[in-house]
Scaffold this active site. Structure first.
Site, PDB file in Angstrom:
ATOM      1  N   ARG A  96       0.819  -1.206   0.000  1.00  0.00           N
ATOM      2  CA  ARG A  96       0.000   0.000   0.000  1.00  0.00           C
ATOM      3  C   ARG A  96       0.857   1.262   0.000  1.00  0.00           C
ATOM      4  O   ARG A  96       0.503   2.270  -0.584  1.00  0.00           O
ATOM      5  CB  ARG A  96      -0.898  -0.014   1.248  1.00  0.00           C
ATOM      6  CG  ARG A  96      -2.081   0.899   1.187  1.00  0.00           C
ATOM      7  CD  ARG A  96      -2.886   0.913   2.494  1.00  0.00           C
ATOM      8  NE  ARG A  96      -2.929  -0.309   3.244  1.00  0.00           N
ATOM      9  CZ  ARG A  96      -3.931  -1.194   3.200  1.00  0.00           C
ATOM     10  NH1 ARG A  96      -4.964  -0.986   2.431  1.00  0.00           N
ATOM     11  NH2 ARG A  96      -3.888  -2.280   3.939  1.00  0.00           N
ATOM     12  N   TYR A  97       1.978   1.201   0.705  1.00  0.00           N
ATOM     13  CA  TYR A  97       2.882   2.348   0.826  1.00  0.00           C
ATOM     14  C   TYR A  97       4.195   1.985   0.135  1.00  0.00           C
ATOM     15  O   TYR A  97       4.565   0.815   0.061  1.00  0.00           O
ATOM     16  CB  TYR A  97       3.174   2.650   2.299  1.00  0.00           C
ATOM     17  CG  TYR A  97       1.954   2.836   3.162  1.00  0.00           C
ATOM     18  CD1 TYR A  97       1.269   4.042   3.184  1.00  0.00           C
ATOM     19  CD2 TYR A  97       1.492   1.804   3.963  1.00  0.00           C
ATOM     20  CE1 TYR A  97       0.156   4.218   3.996  1.00  0.00           C
ATOM     21  CE2 TYR A  97       0.379   1.965   4.784  1.00  0.00           C
ATOM     22  CZ  TYR A  97      -0.283   3.175   4.792  1.00  0.00           C
ATOM     23  OH  TYR A  97      -1.389   3.337   5.594  1.00  0.00           O
ATOM     24  N   ARG A 100       7.131  -0.237   2.302  1.00  0.00           N
ATOM     25  CA  ARG A 100       6.825  -1.378   3.154  1.00  0.00           C
ATOM     26  C   ARG A 100       5.688  -2.210   2.590  1.00  0.00           C
ATOM     27  O   ARG A 100       4.839  -1.689   1.861  1.00  0.00           O
ATOM     28  CB  ARG A 100       6.478  -0.927   4.568  1.00  0.00           C
ATOM     29  CG  ARG A 100       5.336   0.075   4.659  1.00  0.00           C
ATOM     30  CD  ARG A 100       5.494   0.899   5.944  1.00  0.00           C
ATOM     31  NE  ARG A 100       4.420   1.830   6.176  1.00  0.00           N
ATOM     32  CZ  ARG A 100       4.378   3.067   5.663  1.00  0.00           C
ATOM     33  NH1 ARG A 100       5.329   3.491   4.857  1.00  0.00           N
ATOM     34  NH2 ARG A 100       3.382   3.866   5.962  1.00  0.00           N
ATOM     35  N   CYS A 109      -5.431 -17.108  14.622  1.00  0.00           N
ATOM     36  CA  CYS A 109      -5.031 -16.286  15.766  1.00  0.00           C
ATOM     37  C   CYS A 109      -5.245 -17.099  17.034  1.00  0.00           C
ATOM     38  O   CYS A 109      -6.021 -18.055  17.041  1.00  0.00           O
ATOM     39  CB  CYS A 109      -5.882 -15.027  15.852  1.00  0.00           C
ATOM     40  SG  CYS A 109      -5.818 -14.015  14.366  1.00  0.00           S
ATOM     41  N   CYS A 113     -10.813 -11.496  17.909  1.00  0.00           N
ATOM     42  CA  CYS A 113     -11.360 -10.252  18.446  1.00  0.00           C
ATOM     43  C   CYS A 113     -12.686  -9.967  17.752  1.00  0.00           C
ATOM     44  O   CYS A 113     -12.792 -10.098  16.529  1.00  0.00           O
ATOM     45  CB  CYS A 113     -10.378  -9.112  18.184  1.00  0.00           C
ATOM     46  SG  CYS A 113      -8.687  -9.533  18.668  1.00  0.00           S
ATOM     47  N   CYS A 116     -12.480  -7.529  14.788  1.00  0.00           N
ATOM     48  CA  CYS A 116     -11.353  -7.746  13.864  1.00  0.00           C
ATOM     49  C   CYS A 116     -11.635  -7.162  12.475  1.00  0.00           C
ATOM     50  O   CYS A 116     -12.671  -7.426  11.875  1.00  0.00           O
ATOM     51  CB  CYS A 116     -11.079  -9.235  13.734  1.00  0.00           C
ATOM     52  SG  CYS A 116      -9.780  -9.580  12.538  1.00  0.00           S
ATOM     53  N   ARG A 118     -10.067  -7.982   9.857  1.00  0.00           N
ATOM     54  CA  ARG A 118      -9.927  -9.033   8.842  1.00  0.00           C
ATOM     55  C   ARG A 118     -10.798 -10.230   9.209  1.00  0.00           C
ATOM     56  O   ARG A 118     -10.460 -11.375   8.900  1.00  0.00           O
ATOM     57  CB  ARG A 118      -8.461  -9.456   8.710  1.00  0.00           C
ATOM     58  CG  ARG A 118      -7.573  -8.345   8.214  1.00  0.00           C
ATOM     59  CD  ARG A 118      -6.285  -8.853   7.551  1.00  0.00           C
ATOM     60  NE  ARG A 118      -5.526  -7.718   7.067  1.00  0.00           N
ATOM     61  CZ  ARG A 118      -4.399  -7.262   7.620  1.00  0.00           C
ATOM     62  NH1 ARG A 118      -3.881  -7.883   8.663  1.00  0.00           N
ATOM     63  NH2 ARG A 118      -3.792  -6.202   7.125  1.00  0.00           N
ATOM     64  N   ASP A 279     -12.326   0.047  12.592  1.00  0.00           N
ATOM     65  CA  ASP A 279     -12.594  -0.087  11.158  1.00  0.00           C
ATOM     66  C   ASP A 279     -14.039  -0.512  10.918  1.00  0.00           C
ATOM     67  O   ASP A 279     -14.702  -1.064  11.797  1.00  0.00           O
ATOM     68  CB  ASP A 279     -11.640  -1.124  10.549  1.00  0.00           C
ATOM     69  CG  ASP A 279     -10.207  -0.629  10.593  1.00  0.00           C
ATOM     70  OD1 ASP A 279      -9.967   0.529  10.205  1.00  0.00           O
ATOM     71  OD2 ASP A 279      -9.323  -1.405  11.030  1.00  0.00           O
ATOM     72  N   ASP A 316      -7.808   4.118   9.253  1.00  0.00           N
ATOM     73  CA  ASP A 316      -7.546   3.527   7.941  1.00  0.00           C
ATOM     74  C   ASP A 316      -8.681   3.952   7.026  1.00  0.00           C
ATOM     75  O   ASP A 316      -9.851   3.594   7.258  1.00  0.00           O
ATOM     76  CB  ASP A 316      -7.478   1.999   8.043  1.00  0.00           C
ATOM     77  CG  ASP A 316      -6.051   1.518   8.187  1.00  0.00           C
ATOM     78  OD1 ASP A 316      -5.305   1.595   7.193  1.00  0.00           O
ATOM     79  OD2 ASP A 316      -5.694   1.081   9.295  1.00  0.00           O
ATOM     80  N   LYS A 323      -3.493   4.794   6.151  1.00  0.00           N
ATOM     81  CA  LYS A 323      -3.769   5.368   7.473  1.00  0.00           C
ATOM     82  C   LYS A 323      -3.530   6.865   7.458  1.00  0.00           C
ATOM     83  O   LYS A 323      -2.541   7.321   6.899  1.00  0.00           O
ATOM     84  CB  LYS A 323      -2.754   4.806   8.465  1.00  0.00           C
ATOM     85  CG  LYS A 323      -3.195   3.631   9.238  1.00  0.00           C
ATOM     86  CD  LYS A 323      -2.078   3.186  10.162  1.00  0.00           C
ATOM     87  CE  LYS A 323      -2.260   1.728  10.464  1.00  0.00           C
ATOM     88  NZ  LYS A 323      -2.191   0.891   9.260  1.00  0.00           N
TER      89      LYS A 323
HETATM   90  S1  SF4 Z   1      -7.554  -8.237  15.328  1.00  0.00           S
HETATM   91 FE1  SF4 Z   1      -8.059  -9.985  13.981  1.00  0.00          FE
HETATM   92  S2  SF4 Z   1      -6.080 -10.620  13.132  1.00  0.00           S
HETATM   93 FE2  SF4 Z   1      -5.643  -9.385  14.956  1.00  0.00          FE
HETATM   94  S3  SF4 Z   1      -5.503 -10.872  16.668  1.00  0.00           S
HETATM   95 FE3  SF4 Z   1      -7.615 -10.090  16.626  1.00  0.00          FE
HETATM   96  S4  SF4 Z   1      -8.699 -11.622  15.372  1.00  0.00           S
HETATM   97 FE4  SF4 Z   1      -6.521 -11.901  14.930  1.00  0.00          FE
END
Ligand code: SF4
Length: 371
Positions: A96-97, A100, A109, A113, A116, A118, A279, A316, A323
């Site tokens: 994206r940048y 990097r 994971c 979360c 999340c 993603r 997000d 973002d 960002k």
């Molecule tokens: S934010 Fe998403 S990718 Fe990051 S640790 Fe939590 S569940 Fe996993």
């Protein structure tokens, strides 16, 4: 505060297990099963031990225990909220940048979360890791782009890989002359600190590139003695650490919670780096605050807490535009009729004065015009 699950032997992955251990109400089971059919669930024993089941607003539970609110997709929410796909030239890489790339190695994971970004890409049912062919293709891409100075290992959580596999990956990247920094984004030191041991630390250190670790944590209670010891192993080994947190309603969207978290990071030798605005991931509206609330909290942090404890508050931009810091700004144009960021009413500046700047109390001061 009661702790009913201090000794769980295994990660909880099913709503019925969460109900069985008192971490979710039985009446919610049917809804939670619908949530779990769409989004991954995992609560490690270390995280379960932090949850107070008698507190309906427990800030740890809000992050990890699914909720029926996740079944509602709000306006603007979408499966790729930060536009990874638009910048993915080959599988596993997001470029994206200019200097990097993200290298998305794994799609699992230790914990999942509820906010999340993603969430549509990680968890059971998705490929657990890049295929060997995709991995080699991603390395070839990095080799062919000499502007790539930093590779950010993300996913999923790269520290879910074995130390042996991580050591191979670190060596492959460090062998590329122009890759000088390898940054690892992880939640493992708080979610499953026992994974951080001598073997893991050794795997992360590599000749030819400098390793940084970015720890994701959102509430001071995540930084348990075990988590702090895991981070200390990394820092003692010479691996610098930064933090990333997400501003979450009911978790850290108050001054005391944010201050305690940032102070704890610094005490652990982890430099606060990013405070992300939530997000637009599907089913996460109940956990997002407003940008105005985020700015207000950042102003408060600036006023009360050491400069070492100040993260950048960033958003973002949806669509993959990257960002941007989202304030607050302390500088405004004194000639403007209604400055965007005035904190309080101040005396009218002289006509020739071009700037006004707010101090940490919110009082405005004049600064000379441009030469
Ligand atoms: S934010 Fe998403 S990718 Fe990051 S640790 Fe939590 S569940 Fe996993």
């Amino acid at each position: 505060m009661s702790r009913i699950n201090p000794g769980l032997a295994a990660t909880l992955r099913e709503p019925a297990e969460l109900v069985g251990h008192g971490l979710a109400p039985a009446a919610a089971l049917s809804d939670l099963e619908k949530v779990a059919a769409r989004y991954a669930v995992a609560v490690t024993p270390d995280i379960a031990a932090l949850i107070d089941p008698e507190d309906p607003g427990d800030p740890i539970a809000r992050q990890f225990i699914p909720s029926a609110e996740e079944l509602v997709t709000g306006p603007g929410e979408n499966a790729d909220p930060i536009g990874d796909h638009a910048h993915s030239p080959v599988s596993g890489i997001v470029h994206r940048y200019p200097d990097r790339v993200l290298f998305k190695l794994v799609h699992v994971c230790a914990v999942y979360c509820r906010f999340c970004f993603r969430r549509e890409m990680v968890g059971p049912g998705k490929a657990t890791a890049l295929s060997q062919a995709a991995y080699q293709g991603a390395l070839d891409y990095i080799r062919a782009h000499p502007e790539v100075w930093e590779v950010i290992l993300t996913g999923g959580d790269p520290l879910m890989l074995s130390p042996r596999r991580l050591a191979e990956i670190m060596a492959d990247l460090a062998a590329i002359d122009h890759v000088r920094i390898i940054r690892i984004h992880t939640r493992v030191p708080v979610a499953d600190p026992a994974r951080i041991g001598a073997e893991m630390v050794a795997a992360l250190k590599v000749v030819g590139a400098t390793t940084w670790v970015a720890l994701h944590a959102n509430h001071v209670r995540e930084l348990t003695d075990k988590a702090r010891a895991a981070c200390a192993q990394l820092v003692d080994a010479g691996i610098p650490m930064v933090s990333q947190s997400v501003l979450l309603r009911g978790v850290n969207d108050n001054a005391a919670a944010l201050e305690a978290l940032m102070r704890a990071f610094v005490e652990c030798r982890i430099k606060p780096y990013y405070l992300h605005h939530g997000d637009l991931a599907p089913g996460t509206a109940h956990l997002r605050t407003t940008l105005e609330r985020g700015q207000e909290l950042m102003r408060g942090l600036r006023g009360r807490v050491s400069g070492l404890c100040q993260p950048d508050y960033v958003l973002d931009i949806p669509g993959g535009h990257g960002k941007s810091p989202v304030g607050p700004s302390y500088l405004s144009d004194a000639s403007s009729a209604s400055p965007a960021n005035s904190f309080s009413e101040a005396r009218e500046p002289a006509a020739e004065t071009r700037y006004r700047i707010a101090d940490y109390c919110g009082d405005l001061h004049l600064y000379p015009p441009k030469p």
